[in-house]
Motif scaffolding. Structure first.
Motif, PDB file in Angstrom:
ATOM      1  N   GLU A 240      13.143   3.393  -3.439  1.00  0.00           N
ATOM      2  CA  GLU A 240      11.859   3.097  -4.055  1.00  0.00           C
ATOM      3  C   GLU A 240      11.460   1.656  -3.744  1.00  0.00           C
ATOM      4  OE1 GLU A 240      10.044   3.593  -8.601  1.00  0.00           O
ATOM      5  OE2 GLU A 240      12.185   3.884  -8.205  1.00  0.00           O
ATOM      6  N   LEU A 241      10.202   1.466  -3.406  1.00  0.00           N
ATOM      7  CA  LEU A 241       9.690   0.112  -3.194  1.00  0.00           C
ATOM      8  C   LEU A 241       8.929  -0.340  -4.441  1.00  0.00           C
ATOM      9  CD1 LEU A 241       8.390   0.416   0.486  1.00  0.00           C
ATOM     10  CD2 LEU A 241      10.547  -0.578  -0.297  1.00  0.00           C
ATOM     11  N   ALA A 242       8.694  -1.642  -4.535  1.00  0.00           N
ATOM     12  CA  ALA A 242       7.903  -2.162  -5.648  1.00  0.00           C
ATOM     13  C   ALA A 242       6.491  -1.572  -5.596  1.00  0.00           C
ATOM     14  CB  ALA A 242       7.837  -3.687  -5.572  1.00  0.00           C
TER      15      ALA A 242
ATOM     16  N   PHE B 129      10.764 -12.339 -10.269  1.00  0.00           N
ATOM     17  CA  PHE B 129      10.026 -11.088 -10.118  1.00  0.00           C
ATOM     18  C   PHE B 129      10.411 -10.052 -11.173  1.00  0.00           C
ATOM     19  CE2 PHE B 129       8.764 -13.044  -6.222  1.00  0.00           C
ATOM     20  CZ  PHE B 129       7.521 -12.488  -5.952  1.00  0.00           C
ATOM     21  N   GLY B 130      11.300 -10.420 -12.086  1.00  0.00           N
ATOM     22  CA  GLY B 130      11.577  -9.545 -13.223  1.00  0.00           C
ATOM     23  C   GLY B 130      12.758  -8.622 -13.053  1.00  0.00           C
TER      24      GLY B 130
ATOM     25  N   ASP C 161      12.243 -14.166  -0.977  1.00  0.00           N
ATOM     26  CA  ASP C 161      10.930 -13.980  -1.604  1.00  0.00           C
ATOM     27  C   ASP C 161      10.315 -12.652  -1.148  1.00  0.00           C
ATOM     28  OD1 ASP C 161       8.487 -15.262  -3.012  1.00  0.00           O
ATOM     29  OD2 ASP C 161       7.679 -14.865  -1.023  1.00  0.00           O
ATOM     30  N   PHE C 162      10.399 -12.372   0.144  1.00  0.00           N
ATOM     31  CA  PHE C 162       9.817 -11.124   0.653  1.00  0.00           C
ATOM     32  C   PHE C 162      10.585  -9.908   0.128  1.00  0.00           C
ATOM     33  CE2 PHE C 162       8.233 -13.295   4.831  1.00  0.00           C
ATOM     34  CZ  PHE C 162       7.391 -14.092   4.084  1.00  0.00           C
ATOM     35  N   ALA C 163      11.913 -10.006   0.096  1.00  0.00           N
ATOM     36  CA  ALA C 163      12.702  -8.880  -0.410  1.00  0.00           C
ATOM     37  C   ALA C 163      12.352  -8.604  -1.870  1.00  0.00           C
ATOM     38  CB  ALA C 163      14.194  -9.185  -0.260  1.00  0.00           C
ATOM     39  N   ALA C 164      12.171  -9.686  -2.640  1.00  0.00           N
ATOM     40  CA  ALA C 164      11.792  -9.514  -4.048  1.00  0.00           C
ATOM     41  C   ALA C 164      10.425  -8.843  -4.151  1.00  0.00           C
ATOM     42  CB  ALA C 164      11.785 -10.863  -4.757  1.00  0.00           C
ATOM     43  N   LYS C 165       9.466  -9.297  -3.349  1.00  0.00           N
ATOM     44  CA  LYS C 165       8.132  -8.683  -3.383  1.00  0.00           C
ATOM     45  C   LYS C 165       8.186  -7.213  -2.978  1.00  0.00           C
ATOM     46  CE  LYS C 165       5.461 -12.898  -2.460  1.00  0.00           C
ATOM     47  NZ  LYS C 165       5.071 -13.862  -1.394  1.00  0.00           N
ATOM     48  N   LEU C 166       9.076  -6.903  -2.056  1.00  0.00           N
ATOM     49  CA  LEU C 166       9.147  -5.546  -1.509  1.00  0.00           C
ATOM     50  C   LEU C 166       9.827  -4.572  -2.460  1.00  0.00           C
ATOM     51  CD1 LEU C 166       8.542  -3.946   1.093  1.00  0.00           C
ATOM     52  CD2 LEU C 166      10.785  -4.649   1.949  1.00  0.00           C
ATOM     53  N   PHE C 167      10.849  -5.039  -3.204  1.00  0.00           N
ATOM     54  CA  PHE C 167      11.687  -4.107  -3.963  1.00  0.00           C
ATOM     55  C   PHE C 167      11.565  -4.229  -5.476  1.00  0.00           C
ATOM     56  CE2 PHE C 167      14.307  -4.324   0.022  1.00  0.00           C
ATOM     57  CZ  PHE C 167      14.225  -2.982   0.345  1.00  0.00           C
ATOM     58  N   ILE C 168      11.095  -5.357  -5.985  1.00  0.00           N
ATOM     59  CA  ILE C 168      11.296  -5.620  -7.414  1.00  0.00           C
ATOM     60  C   ILE C 168      10.006  -5.562  -8.214  1.00  0.00           C
ATOM     61  CG2 ILE C 168      12.236  -7.257  -9.093  1.00  0.00           C
ATOM     62  CD1 ILE C 168      14.052  -8.345  -6.899  1.00  0.00           C
ATOM     63  N   ASP C 169       9.944  -4.605  -9.135  1.00  0.00           N
ATOM     64  CA  ASP C 169       8.946  -4.598 -10.203  1.00  0.00           C
ATOM     65  C   ASP C 169       9.630  -5.149 -11.460  1.00  0.00           C
ATOM     66  OD1 ASP C 169       6.682  -3.279  -8.926  1.00  0.00           O
ATOM     67  OD2 ASP C 169       7.917  -1.468  -8.929  1.00  0.00           O
ATOM     68  N   GLU C 170       8.839  -5.376 -12.486  1.00  0.00           N
ATOM     69  CA  GLU C 170       9.422  -5.838 -13.742  1.00  0.00           C
ATOM     70  C   GLU C 170      10.482  -4.822 -14.205  1.00  0.00           C
ATOM     71  OE1 GLU C 170       7.847  -8.642 -17.181  1.00  0.00           O
ATOM     72  OE2 GLU C 170       6.788  -8.176 -15.350  1.00  0.00           O
TER      73      GLU C 170
ATOM     74  N   VAL D 284      20.520  -3.855  -3.019  1.00  0.00           N
ATOM     75  CA  VAL D 284      21.776  -4.582  -3.197  1.00  0.00           C
ATOM     76  C   VAL D 284      21.702  -5.831  -2.333  1.00  0.00           C
ATOM     77  CG1 VAL D 284      24.257  -4.521  -2.729  1.00  0.00           C
ATOM     78  CG2 VAL D 284      23.121  -2.520  -3.715  1.00  0.00           C
ATOM     79  N   TYR D 285      22.091  -6.965  -2.906  1.00  0.00           N
ATOM     80  CA  TYR D 285      22.064  -8.240  -2.173  1.00  0.00           C
ATOM     81  C   TYR D 285      23.494  -8.724  -1.978  1.00  0.00           C
ATOM     82  CZ  TYR D 285      21.519 -13.262  -1.360  1.00  0.00           C
ATOM     83  OH  TYR D 285      21.602 -14.528  -0.839  1.00  0.00           O
ATOM     84  N   LEU D 286      23.914  -8.890  -0.722  1.00  0.00           N
ATOM     85  CA  LEU D 286      25.291  -9.293  -0.413  1.00  0.00           C
ATOM     86  C   LEU D 286      25.317 -10.414   0.633  1.00  0.00           C
ATOM     87  CD1 LEU D 286      26.921  -5.727   0.016  1.00  0.00           C
ATOM     88  CD2 LEU D 286      26.885  -7.131  -2.070  1.00  0.00           C
ATOM     89  N   ILE D 287      26.374 -11.232   0.549  1.00  0.00           N
ATOM     90  CA  ILE D 287      26.611 -12.334   1.508  1.00  0.00           C
ATOM     91  C   ILE D 287      28.023 -12.139   2.047  1.00  0.00           C
ATOM     92  CG2 ILE D 287      26.513 -14.853   1.836  1.00  0.00           C
ATOM     93  CD1 ILE D 287      25.279 -14.943  -1.093  1.00  0.00           C
TER      94      ILE D 287
END
Lengths: 401, 401
Positions: free
Chosen positions: B18-20, A142-143, A112-121, A173-176
């Protein structure tokens, strides 16, 4: 009078209330639906990812008796917990200070925090195909415009990975990399080095998610976190205790590049003020207690037996219709069906009607069509007898489809 | 080589990551800065809002010993907790089913969900002026265009409220009708009815936040939740146990209109999967235990003594320079300074240098300039001697400013 039958007249200028646009992307989760069905009595479930509670060490109750921890705490987390976690991460090969650690209420919160930090629509984001369902869920909320890189047995296809970095220009980039969910893939050292070099070259931040690292059954090579190999690219490292210690307590952590941590602490404050304190103390107590090696040894021995039982039952029932790698860690088998066979939601409905639950591959890809040939099977919650019976039923469903 | 001195060349097409956009609105919180300063040894702090841990009942440890609760749980929350909370809310006058209740990891989490549910970039939102700082923080993070309605001693100015509904067309309204933070205002029955009627007429959803309801020292009239008075408008009711039971456990709840609850459950799943289970069981145990009335009686008696001591000390030191209502509940006094006197950050710096912390009014308004004449003083954590000494010092700082 109910809410739907109100006689109160509406103001003509505002006939209906409006929700945020993102709620249109808040889909019903296939996983939730399946888990609800799998919870029916008598169901043999390979669907969930619940760790085996009987393999967890006992909870140190003294952490909860300490009334000083009943008061509000700090957003960053308990000092003893942050220090112990920094040492724990250091033992994996990622050197961080306690000040780089943020306590989380489960590692899902880090997504959730990573999405808020990096993702705009419409922000481009790059993930593995397949990947963790609930990461797709929150990034889509988060779009994000999500692309996926194919996985080989050694990790992502590096040429495809570079091409996607160059053309999609992802925000992150999201990796596991360790015992990936759902595929079980454990990246080779060469793949880790290659990914790190490309992320540095393109300066793309990494979110590295490692819930399964400690469920390591047969490890043949070092599993250095990719974050530890980065020189320039920014990063967030997510870890959880929920696969080895008391998931119902929701205690996890992130460590982050120093440039990102202040943002993440503010996001934590805005999200839930702080993580519950006695649970942090209980985990810190275990981390400091000197029983780690023996507790994890016992846990992995138990999982190894179950994994081997599942492997044997799969060989009997799926040997001629599917291919898979025996997972060296984590909680799942990931099967690719041969030829024209598929494991869709229709197959699932048939299996559920016969008392067996599994997870169809479609849930794990940004584009569900990519998942038709795949299925994920959890091995940690069934007895050998249930495996035998459940896999025979499931194989028959798939052959008959 | 540090992260800042990397020699790895950047790809020419993507020089910086770039950040959100929302991160530009992720401001350093004045409250965090002040609380850090207030934690210095020897400081007399009226700044925070910590409840008095010595007035809380003991934590039932048996809830934590139940290993069934150490496994993952459901996103909605524990059935026993949801039922007990539904009954608890019913006793306040808001009839809800257990299915309308969602367990939260602190009621701050409900604000995050409300923001996700209602707020797009530039969405109009209506709050009280002044209001809860961390609500402003999360609504601003999601890009809300926030307007505030002035508070009278009885609640919001209804004419101003209607004008703002009509002209701003807010996506939602956020109110704290019981012992509002920071002003201490407790809405009159007429104000509650008037607000409900207007929300129904304009069909604007209500977020009603009630952390302080149970810290009720002198209640003169019913405090029916406004959500219970709505016939058409949608609503989310937020409640917390953190002012009466163990805030360090982070156990709270929301109840919502049936049309909103499915969205909120999905948001919960995406945010942190579920709330810690033993903490829910501990609160459910207290709710079912029959000691509520005596425990809350003791708690409120303790707070009443401290509130009265603060009132007496304020009368001595601020009687000629400020006006205030003695709060009938909650944890704060809210002072309006007379004439040209102000309590700004500069006043705060002076007070901190002399060992006294308080919260300047500016933090509580969407437009900080509206707060220059105000200050918030917490009464729950200081001894009468500290109140006497701290308020004398603070009054001198303000007179000298």
């Amino acid at each position: 009078m109910t809410y739907l039958e109100s006689a109160v007249p509406l103001a003509p200028t505002q006939p209906e209330f409006e929700l945020a646009h993102r709620t249109a992307r808040l889909k019903s989760s296939l996983v939730r639906d399946i888990l609800a069905a799998a919870a029916q009595p008598g169901m043999i479930s390979f669907a969930g990812g619940l760790p085996a509670a009987d393999l967890m060490p006992p909870l140190p109750l003294e952490a909860f008796a300490n009334s000083a921890l009943h008061q509000y705490g700090t957003s960053e987390g308990e000092p003893a917990y942050r220090s112990a976690v920094a040492e724990w991460i250091g033992s994996m090969g990622l050197e961080v200070s306690a000040e780089q650690v943020l306590a989380l209420s489960g590692s899902q919160q880090g997504l959730d925090f990573a999405a808020k930090l990096f993702i705009d629509e419409d922000s481009p984001v790059l993930v593995e195909g397949p990947t963790y369902v609930a990461a797709l869920q929150v990034f889509e909320l988060f779009g994000a415009d999500i692309a996926s890189v194919p996985l080989t047995a050694e990790g992502p296809d590096l040429a495809a990975f570079e091409a996607l970095l160059a053309t999609r220009k992802p925000r992150c980039v999201y990796l596991i990399p360790c015992f990936q969910n759902p595929s079980g893939t454990c990246y080779s050292p060469a793949a880790r080095a290659g990914i790190a070099e490309l992320l540095d070259r393109y300066n793309v931040p990494l979110i590295e998610d490692e819930p399964y690292r400690s469920v390591a059954l047969d490890v043949e090579h070092p599993m250095t976190p990719i974050c530890a190999l980065l020189h320039r690219a920014s990063w967030i490292y997510l870890g959880s205790f929920s696969k080895i210690l008391w998931p119902g307590l929701r205690i996890a952590y992130l460590a982050a590049h120093p440039a990102l941590l202040p943002h993440l602490v503010r996001l934590k404050q805005a999200a839930d003020l702080h993580t519950q304190r006695p649970g942090q103390a209980a985990v810190a107590h275990w981390l400091a207690g000197g029983t780690q090696a023996s507790d994890l040894g016992k846990l992995c021995s138990g999982y190894r037996l179950r994994r081997n039982a599942m492997q044997a039952a799969l060989a009997r029932h799926f040997g001629d219709i599917a291919d898979w790698q025996t997972p060296r860690g984590g909680l799942f088998f990931w099967l690719r069906l041969r030829g024209e066979l598929s494991a869709t939601r229709a197959t699932l409905d048939k299996a559920l009607a016969q008392g067996v639950a599994f997870m169809p591959g479609e849930a794990f890809f940004p584009d569900p069509l990519q998942g038709r040939q795949y299925l994920r099977l959890n091995y940690s919650r069934s007895t050998p007898e249930e495996m035998e019976r459940g896999l025979a039923t499931l194989a028959a469903c798939i052959r008959g489809a």
